[in-house]
Write an enzyme that holds these catalytic residues in place. Structure first.
Site, PDB file in Angstrom:
ATOM      1  N   ARG A 170      99.119  -0.903 135.705  1.00 29.53           N
ATOM      2  CA  ARG A 170      99.396  -2.318 135.645  1.00 29.53           C
ATOM      3  C   ARG A 170     100.090  -3.020 137.236  1.00 29.53           C
ATOM      4  O   ARG A 170     100.590  -3.805 137.204  1.00 29.53           O
ATOM      5  CB  ARG A 170     100.655  -2.825 134.603  1.00 29.53           C
ATOM      6  CG  ARG A 170     100.149  -2.259 133.238  1.00 29.53           C
ATOM      7  CD  ARG A 170      99.017  -2.966 132.750  1.00 29.53           C
ATOM      8  NE  ARG A 170      98.864  -2.417 131.415  1.00 29.53           N
ATOM      9  CZ  ARG A 170      97.818  -1.556 131.212  1.00 29.53           C
ATOM     10  NH1 ARG A 170      97.072  -1.161 132.220  1.00 29.53           N
ATOM     11  NH2 ARG A 170      97.731  -1.165 129.902  1.00 29.53           N
ATOM     12  N   SER A 244     102.449  -9.187 126.135  1.00 26.53           N
ATOM     13  CA  SER A 244     103.672  -8.176 126.335  1.00 26.53           C
ATOM     14  C   SER A 244     104.894  -8.555 127.269  1.00 26.53           C
ATOM     15  O   SER A 244     104.475  -9.088 128.427  1.00 26.53           O
ATOM     16  CB  SER A 244     103.195  -6.956 127.072  1.00 26.53           C
ATOM     17  OG  SER A 244     102.279  -6.342 125.855  1.00 26.53           O
ATOM     18  N   GLU A 353     107.359  -8.373 132.388  1.00 26.47           N
ATOM     19  CA  GLU A 353     105.971  -8.147 132.719  1.00 26.47           C
ATOM     20  C   GLU A 353     105.453  -9.495 133.321  1.00 26.47           C
ATOM     21  O   GLU A 353     104.805  -9.537 134.382  1.00 26.47           O
ATOM     22  CB  GLU A 353     105.108  -7.738 131.698  1.00 26.47           C
ATOM     23  CG  GLU A 353     103.772  -7.554 132.115  1.00 26.47           C
ATOM     24  CD  GLU A 353     102.887  -6.848 131.217  1.00 26.47           C
ATOM     25  OE1 GLU A 353     103.045  -5.378 131.266  1.00 26.47           O
ATOM     26  OE2 GLU A 353     101.964  -7.462 130.752  1.00 26.47           O
TER      27      GLU A 353
HETATM   28  P1  NAP Z   1      99.748   0.337 121.933  1.00 23.36           P
HETATM   29  O1  NAP Z   1      98.557   0.731 121.527  1.00 23.36           O
HETATM   30  O2  NAP Z   1     101.088   0.372 120.715  1.00 23.36           O
HETATM   31  O3  NAP Z   1     100.431   1.346 122.871  1.00 23.36           O
HETATM   32  C1  NAP Z   1     101.783   1.437 123.426  1.00 23.36           C
HETATM   33  C2  NAP Z   1     101.915   2.161 124.679  1.00 23.36           C
HETATM   34  O4  NAP Z   1     101.587   3.681 124.380  1.00 23.36           O
HETATM   35  C3  NAP Z   1     100.996   1.888 125.963  1.00 23.36           C
HETATM   36  O5  NAP Z   1     101.728   2.141 126.994  1.00 23.36           O
HETATM   37  C4  NAP Z   1      99.772   2.695 125.736  1.00 23.36           C
HETATM   38  O6  NAP Z   1      99.378   3.185 127.021  1.00 23.36           O
HETATM   39  C5  NAP Z   1     100.180   4.171 125.019  1.00 23.36           C
HETATM   40  N1  NAP Z   1      99.419   4.615 124.477  1.00 23.36           N
HETATM   41  C6  NAP Z   1      98.893   4.424 122.974  1.00 23.36           C
HETATM   42  N2  NAP Z   1      97.915   5.013 122.646  1.00 23.36           N
HETATM   43  C7  NAP Z   1      97.764   6.159 123.728  1.00 23.36           C
HETATM   44  C8  NAP Z   1      97.040   7.053 123.831  1.00 23.36           C
HETATM   45  N3  NAP Z   1      95.946   7.645 122.963  1.00 23.36           N
HETATM   46  N4  NAP Z   1      96.710   7.821 125.227  1.00 23.36           N
HETATM   47  C9  NAP Z   1      97.744   7.376 126.269  1.00 23.36           C
HETATM   48  N5  NAP Z   1      98.339   6.474 126.157  1.00 23.36           N
HETATM   49  C10 NAP Z   1      98.608   5.786 124.840  1.00 23.36           C
HETATM   50  O7  NAP Z   1     100.227  -0.938 122.512  1.00 23.36           O
HETATM   51  P2  NAP Z   1     100.175  -2.229 122.258  1.00 23.36           P
HETATM   52  O8  NAP Z   1     101.641  -2.971 122.915  1.00 23.36           O
HETATM   53  O9  NAP Z   1      99.906  -2.917 120.904  1.00 23.36           O
HETATM   54  O10 NAP Z   1      99.207  -2.906 123.329  1.00 23.36           O
HETATM   55  C11 NAP Z   1      97.674  -2.886 123.116  1.00 23.36           C
HETATM   56  C12 NAP Z   1      97.049  -2.356 124.314  1.00 23.36           C
HETATM   57  O11 NAP Z   1      97.030  -3.410 125.015  1.00 23.36           O
HETATM   58  C13 NAP Z   1      97.700  -1.066 125.254  1.00 23.36           C
HETATM   59  O12 NAP Z   1      96.677  -0.336 125.759  1.00 23.36           O
HETATM   60  C14 NAP Z   1      98.564  -2.106 126.062  1.00 23.36           C
HETATM   61  O13 NAP Z   1      98.798  -1.254 127.118  1.00 23.36           O
HETATM   62  C15 NAP Z   1      97.839  -3.021 126.466  1.00 23.36           C
HETATM   63  N6  NAP Z   1      98.379  -4.403 126.976  1.00 23.36           N
HETATM   64  C16 NAP Z   1      98.094  -4.666 128.236  1.00 23.36           C
HETATM   65  C17 NAP Z   1      98.676  -5.652 128.909  1.00 23.36           C
HETATM   66  C18 NAP Z   1      98.204  -5.703 130.488  1.00 23.36           C
HETATM   67  O14 NAP Z   1      97.478  -5.261 130.980  1.00 23.36           O
HETATM   68  N7  NAP Z   1      99.161  -6.533 131.142  1.00 23.36           N
HETATM   69  C19 NAP Z   1      99.340  -6.336 128.129  1.00 23.36           C
HETATM   70  C20 NAP Z   1      99.691  -6.129 127.002  1.00 23.36           C
HETATM   71  C21 NAP Z   1      99.100  -5.026 126.116  1.00 23.36           C
HETATM   72  P3  NAP Z   1      98.597   2.121 128.057  1.00 23.36           P
HETATM   73  O15 NAP Z   1      99.411   1.046 128.139  1.00 23.36           O
HETATM   74  O16 NAP Z   1      97.964   2.942 129.159  1.00 23.36           O
HETATM   75  O17 NAP Z   1      97.278   1.523 126.940  1.00 23.36           O
END
Ligand code: NAP
Length: 365
Positions: A170, A244, A353
């Site tokens: 990020r 987020s 964030e």
């Molecule tokens: P989520 O799917 O509940 O995941 C929460 C956290 O766990 C994230 O940090 C995600 O990594 C990690 N994670 C989950 N499964 C994983 C796997 N199989 N291997 C490695 N790491 C894993 O997240 P959420 O909050 O509902 O959001 C959905 C997705 O949108 C996530 O990938 C999140 O990072 C992304 N998101 C990105 C932004 C941004 O780019 N600013 C903002 C909002 C949400 P990762 O973060 O590496 O995916």
């Protein structure tokens, strides 16, 4: 007022232009759709000794009551075109003002793989590289080839290769050491013609299990991601929010042990086992990713409200302005309360964030 090719407005209300649907005003505001208009905006800001603030989709921007004391420049460069193509890959040039999700939909229609898991992320294309946007295992660093920028210090246009973008979790030079130094105009993405679905994230795996689909098409992946995301992360067009609100944690071994020690005092064994699961499954460059939403939820803060601002019931990482009547003070109080409770119970200080202008959040660690 008119200035060369652009129109500048004074005291422009930004609330409809930001995710939370609550914001102060821009001291000055203009929209630019091409290089000449951008140069006009820069020359006006020099002549009038005003800072310049580039506004993309505004979904990741939180603006306080005092507003933005600058010339806010809305980036409206448009255009998408193929610049290279062979049997395996297609390179597409996309202007920074294009809507991100429309760009994903366009790639999916053409069966070009690489950004389908990034469906329904709000905002414009420019923001994609700034925070190395990622979701469900795909991120900007995997597809960006080059970024066309205006270098404010050198007063010139430049093209940066992917290696010059400093991508990390990020993070990129654009939100880190070179913050405010470049204006992003466009980028080239390398997409795959014969890609494979990336469906290893728990929510995505579960969706396809429930739908009995073993090897989804690119369109099915987009449909799945939209369904998963929309249930958890409402689009700001529907309900005011900044996505987020806190960064996920990336902890080295020592920091992870400190978190665990703290949690042992305040939570039960199930939580400790869950933290151990994260440390063995959710890692990046030797560090453990801890979903901040999980900590906020364990602290009992899901649904917690201060006035018109509320922690989402669907996703503890999202702060909502559900009825559109949250005040600046409600947002401030709620954020400070969440940070204090998580610090007290888990021993970690949450980083915000979104980009924040005009709020005075405590920053003690
Ligand atoms: P989520 O799917 O509940 O995941 C929460 C956290 O766990 C994230 O940090 C995600 O990594 C990690 N994670 C989950 N499964 C994983 C796997 N199989 N291997 C490695 N790491 C894993 O997240 P959420 O909050 O509902 O959001 C959905 C997705 O949108 C996530 O990938 C999140 O990072 C992304 N998101 C990105 C932004 C941004 O780019 N600013 C903002 C909002 C949400 P990762 O973060 O590496 O995916």
């Amino acid at each position: 007022m008119k200035y060369k090719n652009i129109t500048i407005q004074e005291n422009f209300d930004l609330s409809s232009r930001v995710g939370m649907k609550l914001a102060g005003t821009a001291r000055f505001y203009t929209e630019v759709g091409n290089r000449d208009e951008l140069l006009d905006a820069l020359s006006w800001s020099n002549e009038n000794q005003q800072q310049i603030y580039i506004l993309g989709g505004g979904s990741n921007l939180l603006v306080g009551e005092t507003g933005i004391d600058a010339l806010v420049v809305s980036m409206n460069f448009l255009g998408r075109e193929i610049v290279f193509e062979d049997d395996e890959f297609v390179d597409v040039h996309i202007a920074a003002g294009e809507n991100w999700d429309e760009t994903v939909a366009w790639a999916v229609e053409h069966h070009w793989w690489g950004i389908e898991n990034l469906s329904h992320i709000p905002g414009k294309v420019g923001a994609f590289v700034v925070q190395n946007v990622g979701a469900y295992g795909q991120e900007a660093s995997q597809v960006v080839q080059s970024v066309e920028v205006f270098n404010i210090e050198k007063n010139d246009f430049e093209t940066l290769g992917v290696d010059e973008c400093g991508f990390d979790y990020r993070k990129s030079i654009f939100n880190d050491e070179k913050k405010g130094k470049y204006i992003i105009l466009s980028m080239v993405l390398k997409l795959q013609k014969n890609g494979q679905p990336k469906i290893s994230y728990p929510d995505v795996t579960k969706y396809f299990e429930q739908h009995g689909i073993l090897s989804p098409s690119i369109q099915q992946v987009r449909t799945a991601i939209i369904s998963i995301r929309d249930a958890k992360l409402p689009l700001p067009e529907t309900i005011g929010n900044n996505g987020s609100f806190f960064k996920n944690l990336l902890l080295d071994e020592k920091q992870f042990e400190l978190l665990k020690d703290h949690c042992v005092e305040h939570f039960d064994q199930d939580m400790i086992e869950q933290l151990d699961y994260f440390s063995s499954h959710y890692t990046r460059n030797g560090k453990t990713k801890i979903p901040t939403a999980y900590l906020i939820e364990q602290c009992g803060l899901k649904g917690h409200a201060v006035g018109g601002a509320q922690v989402s019931q669907q996703h503890a990482l999202v702060i909502l302005n559900p009825d559109g009547n949250a005040t600046f003070n409600d947002v401030q109080q709620l954020i400070e309360y969440i940070r204090e409770v998580v610090l007290q119970k888990c021993g970690v200080w949450l980083e915000i964030e979104p980009e924040v202008v005009g709020y005075d959040f405590k920053n003690v660690k």
